[in-house]
Design a protein around this motif. Structure first.
Motif, PDB file in Angstrom:
ATOM      1  N   GLY A  83      57.432  23.405  58.941  1.00 33.94           N
ATOM      2  CA  GLY A  83      56.285  22.830  59.000  1.00 33.94           C
ATOM      3  C   GLY A  83      55.928  22.038  57.645  1.00 33.94           C
ATOM      4  N   GLN A  84      54.797  21.775  57.620  1.00 36.24           N
ATOM      5  CA  GLN A  84      54.142  20.916  56.387  1.00 36.24           C
ATOM      6  C   GLN A  84      54.153  21.757  55.186  1.00 36.24           C
ATOM      7  OE1 GLN A  84      50.474  18.857  57.055  1.00 36.24           O
ATOM      8  NE2 GLN A  84      51.158  17.893  58.921  1.00 36.24           N
ATOM      9  N   PHE A  85      54.174  23.309  55.396  1.00 41.14           N
ATOM     10  CA  PHE A  85      54.048  24.216  53.907  1.00 41.14           C
ATOM     11  C   PHE A  85      55.032  25.033  54.610  1.00 41.14           C
ATOM     12  CE2 PHE A  85      49.699  22.500  55.243  1.00 41.14           C
ATOM     13  CZ  PHE A  85      49.437  21.822  54.087  1.00 41.14           C
ATOM     14  N   ALA A  86      55.749  25.321  53.317  1.00 45.39           N
ATOM     15  CA  ALA A  86      56.728  26.255  53.253  1.00 45.39           C
ATOM     16  C   ALA A  86      56.504  27.568  53.626  1.00 45.39           C
ATOM     17  CB  ALA A  86      57.321  26.341  51.886  1.00 45.39           C
ATOM     18  N   ALA A  87      56.929  28.209  54.971  1.00 43.99           N
ATOM     19  CA  ALA A  87      56.502  29.343  55.406  1.00 43.99           C
ATOM     20  C   ALA A  87      57.381  30.420  55.021  1.00 43.99           C
ATOM     21  CB  ALA A  87      56.688  29.362  57.022  1.00 43.99           C
ATOM     22  N   VAL A  88      57.410  30.801  53.927  1.00 46.54           N
ATOM     23  CA  VAL A  88      57.891  31.833  53.061  1.00 46.54           C
ATOM     24  C   VAL A  88      57.168  32.845  52.638  1.00 46.54           C
ATOM     25  CG1 VAL A  88      60.029  30.263  52.697  1.00 46.54           C
ATOM     26  CG2 VAL A  88      58.293  30.517  50.994  1.00 46.54           C
ATOM     27  N   ASP A  89      57.587  33.950  52.559  1.00 43.85           N
ATOM     28  CA  ASP A  89      56.761  35.353  51.810  1.00 43.85           C
ATOM     29  C   ASP A  89      57.084  35.376  50.447  1.00 43.85           C
ATOM     30  OD1 ASP A  89      56.086  38.105  51.135  1.00 43.85           O
ATOM     31  OD2 ASP A  89      56.132  38.443  53.192  1.00 43.85           O
ATOM     32  N   GLU A  90      56.181  35.017  49.619  1.00 45.03           N
ATOM     33  CA  GLU A  90      56.523  35.042  48.081  1.00 45.03           C
ATOM     34  C   GLU A  90      56.704  36.393  47.663  1.00 45.03           C
ATOM     35  OE1 GLU A  90      52.766  33.737  46.380  1.00 45.03           O
ATOM     36  OE2 GLU A  90      53.204  31.692  46.987  1.00 45.03           O
ATOM     37  N   GLU A  96      65.916  37.672  51.257  1.00 44.04           N
ATOM     38  CA  GLU A  96      65.085  38.690  52.215  1.00 44.04           C
ATOM     39  C   GLU A  96      64.702  37.791  53.242  1.00 44.04           C
ATOM     40  OE1 GLU A  96      64.562  42.651  49.473  1.00 44.04           O
ATOM     41  OE2 GLU A  96      63.107  40.657  49.532  1.00 44.04           O
ATOM     42  N   ASN A  97      63.963  36.672  52.840  1.00 39.94           N
ATOM     43  CA  ASN A  97      63.287  35.656  53.543  1.00 39.94           C
ATOM     44  C   ASN A  97      64.264  35.110  54.683  1.00 39.94           C
ATOM     45  OD1 ASN A  97      60.277  34.448  53.271  1.00 39.94           O
ATOM     46  ND2 ASN A  97      61.236  35.224  51.108  1.00 39.94           N
ATOM     47  N   VAL A  98      65.466  34.517  54.299  1.00 44.45           N
ATOM     48  CA  VAL A  98      66.517  34.118  55.265  1.00 44.45           C
ATOM     49  C   VAL A  98      66.885  35.176  56.004  1.00 44.45           C
ATOM     50  CG1 VAL A  98      68.569  32.604  55.552  1.00 44.45           C
ATOM     51  CG2 VAL A  98      66.999  32.044  53.743  1.00 44.45           C
ATOM     52  N   TYR A  99      67.327  36.270  55.648  1.00 43.94           N
ATOM     53  CA  TYR A  99      67.671  37.499  56.391  1.00 43.94           C
ATOM     54  C   TYR A  99      67.099  37.950  57.414  1.00 43.94           C
ATOM     55  CZ  TYR A  99      69.972  42.053  57.211  1.00 43.94           C
ATOM     56  OH  TYR A  99      70.457  43.154  57.809  1.00 43.94           O
ATOM     57  N   MET A 100      65.611  37.983  57.130  1.00 46.22           N
ATOM     58  CA  MET A 100      64.555  38.438  57.856  1.00 46.22           C
ATOM     59  C   MET A 100      64.466  37.698  59.191  1.00 46.22           C
ATOM     60  SD  MET A 100      60.766  38.950  57.379  1.00 46.22           S
ATOM     61  CE  MET A 100      60.285  37.653  56.848  1.00 46.22           C
ATOM     62  N   ARG A 134      57.841  34.076  44.669  1.00 42.77           N
ATOM     63  CA  ARG A 134      56.791  33.621  43.927  1.00 42.77           C
ATOM     64  C   ARG A 134      57.107  32.736  42.643  1.00 42.77           C
ATOM     65  NH1 ARG A 134      56.511  39.240  43.584  1.00 42.77           N
ATOM     66  NH2 ARG A 134      56.965  39.913  41.605  1.00 42.77           N
ATOM     67  N   THR A 135      58.738  33.175  42.205  1.00 45.79           N
ATOM     68  CA  THR A 135      58.953  32.655  40.975  1.00 45.79           C
ATOM     69  C   THR A 135      59.621  31.085  41.230  1.00 45.79           C
ATOM     70  OG1 THR A 135      61.109  33.477  41.145  1.00 45.79           O
ATOM     71  CG2 THR A 135      59.434  34.930  40.230  1.00 45.79           C
ATOM     72  N   TYR A 136      59.634  30.765  42.547  1.00 44.84           N
ATOM     73  CA  TYR A 136      60.356  29.342  42.784  1.00 44.84           C
ATOM     74  C   TYR A 136      59.460  28.382  42.509  1.00 44.84           C
ATOM     75  CZ  TYR A 136      64.293  31.983  45.606  1.00 44.84           C
ATOM     76  OH  TYR A 136      65.258  32.642  45.898  1.00 44.84           O
ATOM     77  N   SER A 137      60.225  27.252  42.413  1.00 44.89           N
ATOM     78  CA  SER A 137      59.533  25.913  42.095  1.00 44.89           C
ATOM     79  C   SER A 137      59.221  25.432  43.722  1.00 44.89           C
ATOM     80  CB  SER A 137      60.301  24.723  41.646  1.00 44.89           C
ATOM     81  OG  SER A 137      61.616  24.509  42.571  1.00 44.89           O
ATOM     82  N   GLY A 138      58.255  24.199  43.673  1.00 40.69           N
ATOM     83  CA  GLY A 138      58.045  23.868  44.955  1.00 40.69           C
ATOM     84  C   GLY A 138      59.270  23.442  45.728  1.00 40.69           C
ATOM     85  N   GLY A 139      60.165  22.899  45.087  1.00 42.92           N
ATOM     86  CA  GLY A 139      61.173  22.150  45.937  1.00 42.92           C
ATOM     87  C   GLY A 139      62.458  23.307  46.213  1.00 42.92           C
ATOM     88  N   MET A 140      62.124  24.414  45.444  1.00 44.32           N
ATOM     89  CA  MET A 140      63.144  25.531  45.845  1.00 44.32           C
ATOM     90  C   MET A 140      62.393  26.059  47.230  1.00 44.32           C
ATOM     91  SD  MET A 140      64.008  27.061  42.115  1.00 44.32           S
ATOM     92  CE  MET A 140      64.849  28.372  42.632  1.00 44.32           C
ATOM     93  N   ARG A 141      61.069  26.159  47.311  1.00 48.45           N
ATOM     94  CA  ARG A 141      60.631  27.000  48.320  1.00 48.45           C
ATOM     95  C   ARG A 141      60.733  26.132  49.894  1.00 48.45           C
ATOM     96  NH1 ARG A 141      54.994  29.778  46.661  1.00 48.45           N
ATOM     97  NH2 ARG A 141      55.604  30.553  44.737  1.00 48.45           N
ATOM     98  N   ARG A 142      60.777  24.709  49.560  1.00 47.13           N
ATOM     99  CA  ARG A 142      60.975  23.673  50.456  1.00 47.13           C
ATOM    100  C   ARG A 142      62.510  23.983  51.143  1.00 47.13           C
ATOM    101  NH1 ARG A 142      58.545  22.319  54.718  1.00 47.13           N
ATOM    102  NH2 ARG A 142      56.770  21.199  53.487  1.00 47.13           N
ATOM    103  N   ARG A 143      63.571  24.120  50.192  1.00 43.83           N
ATOM    104  CA  ARG A 143      64.795  24.184  50.496  1.00 43.83           C
ATOM    105  C   ARG A 143      64.774  25.603  51.224  1.00 43.83           C
ATOM    106  NH1 ARG A 143      66.141  22.456  45.288  1.00 43.83           N
ATOM    107  NH2 ARG A 143      67.347  24.416  44.636  1.00 43.83           N
ATOM    108  N   LEU A 144      64.385  26.707  50.698  1.00 44.23           N
ATOM    109  CA  LEU A 144      64.563  27.905  51.376  1.00 44.23           C
ATOM    110  C   LEU A 144      64.118  27.839  52.814  1.00 44.23           C
ATOM    111  CD1 LEU A 144      65.214  30.780  50.929  1.00 44.23           C
ATOM    112  CD2 LEU A 144      63.013  31.285  50.229  1.00 44.23           C
ATOM    113  N   ASP A 145      62.582  27.137  53.151  1.00 41.93           N
ATOM    114  CA  ASP A 145      62.233  26.917  54.266  1.00 41.93           C
ATOM    115  C   ASP A 145      63.139  26.477  55.141  1.00 41.93           C
ATOM    116  OD1 ASP A 145      60.241  27.277  56.209  1.00 41.93           O
ATOM    117  OD2 ASP A 145      59.399  25.272  55.724  1.00 41.93           O
TER     118      ASP A 145
END
Length: 325
Positions: A83-90, A96-100, A134-145
């Motif tokens: 989605g428009q905002f990275a749906a990840v748990d800070e 753990e985010n991807v595995y979950m 929570r230590t990730y940059s915006g770009g890292m969070r987007r890639r993770l999402d």
């Protein structure tokens, strides 16, 4: 070639507000289909309907031939959504985010672990895998999402403005990832306000405005609707707007557009060099002081302005004058 998704006369109302007013669209498998439109045009509503998050008021919506209303569980087995905002748990790590997410897709632990490791490597997040998000940059969070949305190996991936707010290099990196996904056989529906992004990535583009599809085609087909070239120039004062538009009106083969933020006027013309000379003379006769006058082929930006009377918001700033492209 089979249809990756189909919308037939889709209407979506929220009380008295009609977000979609009879949208009909379809896309071929193995392609990137781009949805362009200003804020509030209905792009995200279309994505939410196709991803089974919203039930349309009326009309028919299918993904790979499956009715999204009657067969939502089967549809969800085929799709991924970023989605428009990275749906990840800070508070969880990247791993753990991807595995979950993999476990939620129904993967067994061994397969979820295998895919998580591979995705983190693919998205250049392996070194940060055990750090809290929570230590990730915006770009890292987007890639993770985006990586998490792929763990179920979806046939169809919905990307809702995936690069909004990212720095230029991270945007280019994500473009590369999207191209690789298509090469691997993933079909993508991409919503964006970045005209350059649609031009670069989308095989087909639909322009949506006020809940309706107002144009559809390839990038070149949309550009050809304007015909000819575009003359663009800046005026010095906002008070010169009407005088300048009047001076160039007879040269335009379509309605000239005005960008109030940059005091810029765009004039679609049929015969570029001849019209350019005429426009220069007309502006001079009107005693108007202008700058940055140029002649260029139509861009998607020009098409967007001609179709909607508005410009896309939140676009990247170009190097020239710090203006929006």
């Amino acid at each position: 070639m089979s249809k990756v998704f189909e919308l037939d006369n889709i209407v979506m109302s929220f009380g008295d507000v009609k977000a979609l007013a009879g949208v009909t669209l379809s896309a071929e498998e193995g392609k990137v289909f781009g949805l362009l439109g200003p804020n509030g045009a209905g792009k995200t509503t279309i994505v939410r309907i196709l991803s089974t998050l919203l039930t349309p008021t009326s009309g028919l919506a299918k993904v790979h031939g499956l009715d999204v209303v009657k067969e939502p569980e089967k549809v969800r087995e085929l799709i991924g959504l970023a989605g428009q905002f990275a749906a990840v748990d800070e508070f969880l790590t990247g791993y753990e985010n991807v595995y979950m997410t993999g476990l939620l897709y129904g993967l067994n632990r061994a397969e979820a672990k295998k895919r998580t490791t591979a995705l983190l490597e693919d998205f250049q997040l392996a070194e940060a895998a055990n750090r809290p998000v929570r230590t990730y940059s915006g770009g890292m969070r987007r890639r993770l999402d985006l990586g998490a949305s792929l763990i179920g190996r979806p046939k169809v991936l919905f990307l809702d403005e995936p690069t909004t707010g990212l720095d230029p290099q991270t945007r280019l990196d994500l473009w590369g990832i999207i191209r690789d996904l298509v090469k691997q056989g993933t079909s993508i529906l991409l919503t964006t306000q970045y005209l350059e992004e649609a031009d670069e990535l989308a095989d087909m583009i639909a322009v949506v405005d006020k809940g309706k599809v107002i144009a559809e085609g390839t990038s070149n087909q949309l550009k050809s609707r304007l015909g000819g070239d575009v003359v663009e120039f800046d005026i010095k004062k906002l008070s010169d707007k009407d005088k300048a538009l009047l001076a160039v009106d007879r040269f335009s083969n379509n309605k000239a557009s005005f960008d109030e933020e940059n005091l810029s006027i765009r004039v679609p013309v049929k015969d570029g060099s001849k019209s350019l000379m005429g426009i220069v003379q007309s502006l001079n006769d009107a005693k108007l002081e202008v700058s940055e006058l140029s002649l260029h082929r139509p861009s998607l930006d020009d098409v967007f302005l001609a179709l909607t009377g508005d410009k896309a918001k939140d676009e990247p700033v170009s190097a020239k004058k710090g203006r929006r492209r």
